[in-house]
Design an enzyme around this catalytic site. Structure first.
Site, PDB file in Angstrom:
ATOM      1  CG  ASP A  60      -2.113   0.866   1.103  1.00  0.00           C
ATOM      2  OD1 ASP A  60      -2.082   1.782   0.272  1.00  0.00           O
ATOM      3  OD2 ASP A  60      -3.089   0.653   1.838  1.00  0.00           O
ATOM      4  CG  ASP A  61       0.051   4.474  -0.231  1.00  0.00           C
ATOM      5  OD1 ASP A  61      -0.692   3.995  -1.103  1.00  0.00           O
ATOM      6  OD2 ASP A  61      -0.346   5.251   0.655  1.00  0.00           O
ATOM      7  CB  CYS A 100      -6.190   2.835  -2.174  1.00  0.00           C
ATOM      8  SG  CYS A 100      -5.050   3.950  -1.339  1.00  0.00           S
ATOM      9  CG  ASP A 283      -2.009   0.733  -3.436  1.00  0.00           C
ATOM     10  OD1 ASP A 283      -0.846   1.118  -3.209  1.00  0.00           O
ATOM     11  OD2 ASP A 283      -2.969   1.007  -2.677  1.00  0.00           O
ATOM     12  CG  ASN A 284      -1.323   4.291  -4.654  1.00  0.00           C
ATOM     13  OD1 ASN A 284      -2.463   3.869  -4.428  1.00  0.00           O
ATOM     14  ND2 ASN A 284      -0.556   4.750  -3.685  1.00  0.00           N
TER      15      ASN A 284
END
Length: 486
Positions: A60-61, A100, A283-284
């Site tokens: 996540d990130d 997300c 995700d990003n």
């Protein structure tokens, strides 16, 4: 927002049907624009003869530059470094959106989020939905006899479109990567004779570091960093509060890495590495202004590590420009599961996995609508190795900030000092964007000098405009109406 209404006369700008998309996708595939997604049926039949498990690990990130195996000399990521040594490290992997829920919907459906309907966040009042005609990857592999599960973060809806057999959240704290590893092992061991698709959705290294890093986690060694030692990326100001935040972020990455190391330990000891395709992605980009929620490279150019039992050359690098729309076709190719009734815009990476510079992988597309529901700012992108073209479809608006990024010490420091620049980028240019942005990535990798108005690049601009419009048409982009009335 799921677009299932059959009300007569409802426009394609607000809803598309599965039948409409199938027709358009089939026509595009015939023109060579879309790809059917799976490998040859002979390959699929061969793989179907034995267990072909899938483990998809989603951070996540997590940014591209923040792993040891990607060249960061400060951060400690021995688990991911080990995965890269046993697999392939992609240098040009791209999310299609830097948000997300929207990104996860692409990862699980194989469709751009403007096509699948998950325009933004799933949770709370944001309440964005995937269209009900979409068949997510759990549904597709279950038809092939696969058990499916997701541990921890789900973050898409409705669940019927992503029907995992088990959604494992009970007893799992979002940062407790040791417990996630235990839950993953328990799922695999419950039925060792059936093939599985297992997703672990980590919460690290998302923001909330002060709270997340202030506690201890069973089985996890605390790894801390000095703000003096961290690497400040060029799109951020080199200020004390920024360095402190990056140090906290690094700590979160190292915790994530230990959890992944535990999962790899189990797979190796149980012999599952010999029949499991492992894919690691984020995700990003990193949760800082200038990266997450933007379609500049720090938001979408991400780590991707793939390990396959059939890989002959391990520890290699692959420079293909791959996209997260390629993940579902890759899993279908590996498992031998049938694709959905509509064509997918991606293609399997398995045929090129062992190559360093495969031909024909030289451009990607991106699409953003929302992050939070209050953050409407639709953008479309085509990126080649030399150029990036960004079409800002609501350029009259100020560029919106995610609530956590706005409140961050990093951005508040910029506001408090009245900085004219945030790293190498003008603050005013970041907030007030023109309709079109064009960057020569070979000369300007930080995407600072917009050359869209430079006549010397008129031919390149026209070519990219054409590519982007065809992409929007071929993927049933509702925002295609902007060409008609603006």
């Amino acid at each position: 927002m799921s677009g299932e209404s059959k009300t007569e006369g409802r426009t394609r700008a607000t809803a598309i049907s599965r039948r409409d998309f199938t027709k358009k996708a089939a026509a595009a595939a015939g023109a060579g624009i879309l790809h059917t997604g799976t490998g040859s049926r002979a390959q699929a039949a061969e793989r179907a003869s034995g267990h072909r498990n899938v483990l998809l690990l989603i951070a996540d990130d997590h940014g591209l530059d923040d792993l040891g195996c990607y060249g960061n000399p400060v951060i400690k990521t021995p688990g991911l470094d080990r995965l890269a040594a046993n697999g392939v490290r992609f240098t040009n992997a791209f999310a299609t959106v830097a948000s997300c829920s929207a990104s996860r919907s692409v990862i699980y459906s194989g469709l751009f989020n403007h096509t699948n309907g998950q325009f933004g966040h799933q949770h709370s009042f944001h309440n964005q939905h995937t269209h009900q005609w979409v068949e997510g990857i759990p549904a597709l592999v279950k038809k092939k006899g696969y058990r499916t599960a997701i541990v921890n973060k789900f973050h898409v809806q409705p669940r019927e479109m992503y029907p995992f057999d088990e959604v494992i959240t009970e007893g799992v704290h979002g940062r407790d990567v040791h417990t996630m590893a235990v839950k993953a092992r328990e799922f695999i061991e419950r039925d060792p004779d059936s093939p599985f698709l297992l997703v672990i959705g980590y919460s690290d290294p998302h923001r909330d570091w002060v709270a997340a890093n202030s506690r201890d986690y069973h089985g996890i060694r605390k790894v801390t960093y000095s703000p003096d030692d961290v690497i400040v990326p060029p799109f951020l100001p080199d200020e004390p509060e920024v360095r402190e935040e990056i140090a906290q972020y690094y700590e979160s990455v190292s915790r994530l890495d230990q959890g992944i190391g535990e999962v790899l330990d189990f797979l190796e000891k149980s012999g599952r590495m010999d029949d499991t395709l492992i894919i690691y992605i984020s995700d990003n980009g990193i949760p800082f202004p200038g990266a997450k929620t933007t379609l500049y490279d720090p938001g979408i150019h991400l780590p991707m590590i793939v390990s396959s039992p059939t890989l002959r050359r391990r520890g290699g690098v692959n420079n293909a420009m791959v996209s997260f729309i390629d993940i579902v076709p890759t899993i279908l190719d590996w498992t031998g599961a049938d694709p959905p009734q509509y064509d997918l815009p991606g293609r399997s990476i398995l045929p090129i996995l062992g190559e360093e510079n495969p031909a024909g992988w030289d451009e990607i597309y991106a699409s953003h609508v929302f992050h939070e529901i209050t953050m409407y700012y639709p953008m479309r992108v085509v990126r080649t190795r030399k150029y990036k073209y960004i079409l800002n479809l609501a350029h009259g608006l100020d560029y919106p900030f995610a609530s956590d990024l706005y409140a961050s010490p990093t951005w508040q420091g910029v506001l408090k000092r009245g900085d004219k620049k945030m790293g190498v980028r003008d603050v005013d240019a970041y907030i007030h964007r023109p309709r079109e942005e064009l960057y020569d990535l070979e000369r300007d990798p930080d995407e600072i000098n917009n050359i869209a108005g430079d006549g010397r690049y008129a031919a390149a601009l026209d070519e990219l405009r054409g590519k982007l419009k065809r992409f929007q048409e071929d993927t049933d982009d509702p925002w295609i109406v902007k060409y008609r009335y603006e």
